[in-house]
Design a protein around this motif. Structure first.
Motif, PDB file in Angstrom:
ATOM      1  N   GLY A   1      16.142  10.793  68.813  1.00 44.91           N
ATOM      2  CA  GLY A   1      16.644   9.792  68.255  1.00 44.91           C
ATOM      3  C   GLY A   1      16.377   8.449  69.049  1.00 44.91           C
ATOM      4  O   GLY A   1      16.266   7.498  68.575  1.00 44.91           O
TER       5      GLY A   1
ATOM      6  N   TRP B   1      21.416   2.883  66.595  1.00 47.54           N
ATOM      7  CA  TRP B   1      20.658   4.393  66.031  1.00 47.54           C
ATOM      8  C   TRP B   1      21.412   5.442  66.305  1.00 47.54           C
ATOM      9  O   TRP B   1      22.088   6.500  65.458  1.00 47.54           O
ATOM     10  CB  TRP B   1      19.516   4.380  66.555  1.00 47.54           C
ATOM     11  CG  TRP B   1      18.646   5.617  65.688  1.00 47.54           C
ATOM     12  CD1 TRP B   1      18.887   6.962  66.224  1.00 47.54           C
ATOM     13  CD2 TRP B   1      17.803   5.363  64.636  1.00 47.54           C
ATOM     14  NE1 TRP B   1      17.850   7.612  65.437  1.00 47.54           N
ATOM     15  CE2 TRP B   1      17.148   6.682  64.369  1.00 47.54           C
ATOM     16  CE3 TRP B   1      17.306   4.369  63.822  1.00 47.54           C
ATOM     17  CZ2 TRP B   1      16.169   6.956  63.587  1.00 47.54           C
ATOM     18  CZ3 TRP B   1      16.110   4.590  62.934  1.00 47.54           C
ATOM     19  CH2 TRP B   1      15.894   6.119  62.844  1.00 47.54           C
TER      20      TRP B   1
ATOM     21  N   TYR C   1      23.212   7.970  63.427  1.00 43.56           N
ATOM     22  CA  TYR C   1      22.399   9.209  62.996  1.00 43.56           C
ATOM     23  C   TYR C   1      22.453  10.132  63.785  1.00 43.56           C
ATOM     24  O   TYR C   1      22.030  11.357  63.102  1.00 43.56           O
ATOM     25  CB  TYR C   1      20.965   8.529  62.575  1.00 43.56           C
ATOM     26  CG  TYR C   1      20.726   7.495  61.659  1.00 43.56           C
ATOM     27  CD1 TYR C   1      21.340   7.552  60.359  1.00 43.56           C
ATOM     28  CD2 TYR C   1      19.958   6.429  62.144  1.00 43.56           C
ATOM     29  CE1 TYR C   1      20.967   6.424  59.409  1.00 43.56           C
ATOM     30  CE2 TYR C   1      19.839   5.203  61.214  1.00 43.56           C
ATOM     31  CZ  TYR C   1      20.530   5.264  59.961  1.00 43.56           C
ATOM     32  OH  TYR C   1      20.325   4.187  59.186  1.00 43.56           O
ATOM     33  N   GLU C   2      22.714  10.333  64.971  1.00 45.96           N
ATOM     34  CA  GLU C   2      22.683  11.464  65.584  1.00 45.96           C
ATOM     35  C   GLU C   2      23.806  12.257  65.617  1.00 45.96           C
ATOM     36  O   GLU C   2      24.924  12.069  64.765  1.00 45.96           O
ATOM     37  CB  GLU C   2      22.654  10.939  67.161  1.00 45.96           C
ATOM     38  CG  GLU C   2      21.170  10.913  67.763  1.00 45.96           C
ATOM     39  CD  GLU C   2      20.289  12.083  67.690  1.00 45.96           C
ATOM     40  OE1 GLU C   2      20.940  13.066  67.641  1.00 45.96           O
ATOM     41  OE2 GLU C   2      19.132  11.894  67.661  1.00 45.96           O
TER      42      GLU C   2
ATOM     43  N   LEU D   1      15.349   2.208  55.929  1.00 48.98           N
ATOM     44  CA  LEU D   1      16.322   2.038  57.130  1.00 48.98           C
ATOM     45  C   LEU D   1      16.168   0.806  57.797  1.00 48.98           C
ATOM     46  O   LEU D   1      17.079   0.539  58.743  1.00 48.98           O
ATOM     47  CB  LEU D   1      15.536   2.955  58.124  1.00 48.98           C
ATOM     48  CG  LEU D   1      15.335   4.471  57.528  1.00 48.98           C
ATOM     49  CD1 LEU D   1      14.681   5.269  58.904  1.00 48.98           C
ATOM     50  CD2 LEU D   1      17.049   5.070  57.705  1.00 48.98           C
TER      51      LEU D   1
ATOM     52  N   ARG E   1      18.990   7.523  54.678  1.00 49.78           N
ATOM     53  CA  ARG E   1      19.886   7.570  55.851  1.00 49.78           C
ATOM     54  C   ARG E   1      20.965   8.533  55.900  1.00 49.78           C
ATOM     55  O   ARG E   1      21.308   9.292  56.813  1.00 49.78           O
ATOM     56  CB  ARG E   1      20.810   5.892  55.726  1.00 49.78           C
ATOM     57  CG  ARG E   1      20.023   4.937  55.590  1.00 49.78           C
ATOM     58  CD  ARG E   1      20.833   3.476  55.468  1.00 49.78           C
ATOM     59  NE  ARG E   1      19.917   2.484  55.740  1.00 49.78           N
ATOM     60  CZ  ARG E   1      20.441   1.341  56.025  1.00 49.78           C
ATOM     61  NH1 ARG E   1      21.924   1.112  56.015  1.00 49.78           N
ATOM     62  NH2 ARG E   1      19.686   0.205  55.995  1.00 49.78           N
TER      63      ARG E   1
ATOM     64  N   LEU F   1      18.993  11.140  57.735  1.00 49.49           N
ATOM     65  CA  LEU F   1      19.226  11.377  59.090  1.00 49.49           C
ATOM     66  C   LEU F   1      20.648  11.772  59.427  1.00 49.49           C
ATOM     67  O   LEU F   1      20.639  12.403  60.554  1.00 49.49           O
ATOM     68  CB  LEU F   1      18.861   9.726  59.648  1.00 49.49           C
ATOM     69  CG  LEU F   1      17.584   9.391  59.602  1.00 49.49           C
ATOM     70  CD1 LEU F   1      17.192   7.778  59.964  1.00 49.49           C
ATOM     71  CD2 LEU F   1      16.653  10.202  60.506  1.00 49.49           C
ATOM     72  N   LYS F   2      21.632  11.251  58.772  1.00 48.63           N
ATOM     73  CA  LYS F   2      22.907  11.912  59.013  1.00 48.63           C
ATOM     74  C   LYS F   2      23.146  13.442  58.986  1.00 48.63           C
ATOM     75  O   LYS F   2      23.807  13.969  59.740  1.00 48.63           O
ATOM     76  CB  LYS F   2      23.905  11.286  58.168  1.00 48.63           C
ATOM     77  CG  LYS F   2      24.002   9.514  58.492  1.00 48.63           C
ATOM     78  CD  LYS F   2      25.198   8.972  57.388  1.00 48.63           C
ATOM     79  CE  LYS F   2      25.104   7.556  57.764  1.00 48.63           C
ATOM     80  NZ  LYS F   2      25.883   7.295  58.825  1.00 48.63           N
TER      81      LYS F   2
ATOM     82  N   GLY G   1      21.768  15.191  61.888  1.00 52.94           N
ATOM     83  CA  GLY G   1      22.714  14.989  63.035  1.00 52.94           C
ATOM     84  C   GLY G   1      23.823  16.013  62.971  1.00 52.94           C
ATOM     85  O   GLY G   1      24.049  16.633  63.874  1.00 52.94           O
TER      86      GLY G   1
END
Length: 322
Positions: free
Chosen positions: A53, A144, A148-149, A234, A257, A260-261, A264
């Motif tokens: 990330g 970020w 997203y992490e 993004l 998005r 990416l979520k 995480g």
């Protein structure tokens, strides 16, 4: 206690133990002084807690700077970001990573900063542009990671990251550096609102960077147009408008998005914490130095011999093998 109840209790304890292990590093970071030792906080976040990330965030931070014409056009005129994109990516990662891995006061850290300063000294770059680039290093990773992490950053971690980049800015002789994250964020937003605008040269640098992104895993498994559309999804509207990129659809934004979520969430629930650091020189995206490199030979040089005085004086700490 019934068999079902006992099984449920064991499962609950297993989850608690896994979460305790998952959040162990956050507890360690909380014990580090964010003023006296911010490099240690930046190192743990970038190399163990969020290595992928943070790499994406810093890459995106540099990408944003192209939308300021005075920055993007200078990068275009050097031809390095359009003709030697992979090398410029590698060199940027390695030079910025040296003080993270070894500290600012180490031989390698000093060599990395010295090389950065030598390159900047070859061009007429305003303090405001330098400060804006620095602000992207502060703001983009926080945004970020929090978006997203697998977990968000603590206030202590944000302070540590901010102080790390304040220290970097001081080593680069940047003036009027903000004191806090909130001040960096205000400067960042104000500068973009005042300076983002379309430039054909800036667009060429941005397109070359997106082309390089398409060669990295897992993006190279997808058709290049798909990678571009996911990248657009993004980006915020301010950045899209500056480059003249098409506005993505709602579906594209949700897919990019949301993906990416979901990554995480999967990490938080199932992945084991990284126990060993992953430094920039060890990432698969850095591909240009299979036989190793020397920090004092990275980057661009004025016409002439690429090594000062024709002699390399790098210490063992300044030289790495791939």
């Amino acid at each position: 206690m019934s068999v079902v109840t006992a099984a449920a209790t064991r499962a609950q304890r297993a989850i608690q133990n896994r979460l305790a292990t998952r959040y162990r590093l956050r507890g360690e970071i909380d014990q580090i002084d964010a003023v006296d030792d911010p490099v240690a906080i930046a190192r743990l976040l970038a190399t163990q807690e969020f290595p992928w990330g943070m790499t994406q965030a810093l890459s995106f931070a540099l990408f944003r700077t192209y939308a300021v014409p005075s920055i993007g056009e200078l990068l275009y005129d050097t031809r390095q970001f359009t003709e030697n994109t992979q090398k410029r990516y590698d060199d940027t990662v390695l030079l910025l990573d040296a003080p993270v891995e070894h500290g600012f006061d180490s031989p390698a850290g000093r060599a990395g900063i010295r090389r950065i300063n030598q390159m900047h000294a070859m061009y007429d770059i305003s303090n405001d542009d330098m400060l804006y680039v620095l602000s992207t290093f502060v703001v983009c990773p926080v945004e970020w990671v929090n978006a997203y992490e697998w977990r968000t950053l603590t206030e202590h971690e944000v302070t540590g990251l901010t102080n790390h980049y304040r220290r970097l800015g001081k080593h680069m002789a940047i003036k009027e550096i903000p004191e806090t994250y909130a001040e960096f964020e205000r400067f960042y937003n104000d500068y973009e609102e005042r300076h983002f605008s379309y430039s054909a040269k800036s667009l060429a640098v941005a397109d070359a960077t997106l082309d390089l992104l398409g060669t990295f895993m897992p993006y190279r498994l997808l058709p290049r147009p798909v990678v571009r559309r996911l990248s657009f999804a993004l980006m915020d509207d301010r950045l899209l408008e500056a480059f003249g990129y098409p506005k993505p659809t709602v579906v594209e934004r949700v897919l990019a998005r949301g993906g990416l979520k979901a990554r995480g969430l999967a990490i938080r629930l199932f992945a084991r914490p990284r126990t060993e650091p992953l430094f920039g020189r060890q990432t698969p995206q850095v591909r240009g130095y299979p036989n190793g490199y020397r920090l004092d030979e990275l980057g661009t040089f004025a016409p002439g011999c690429p090594v000062p005085h024709g002699v390399s004086t790098a210490t063992d700490e300044e030289q790495h093998s791939a």
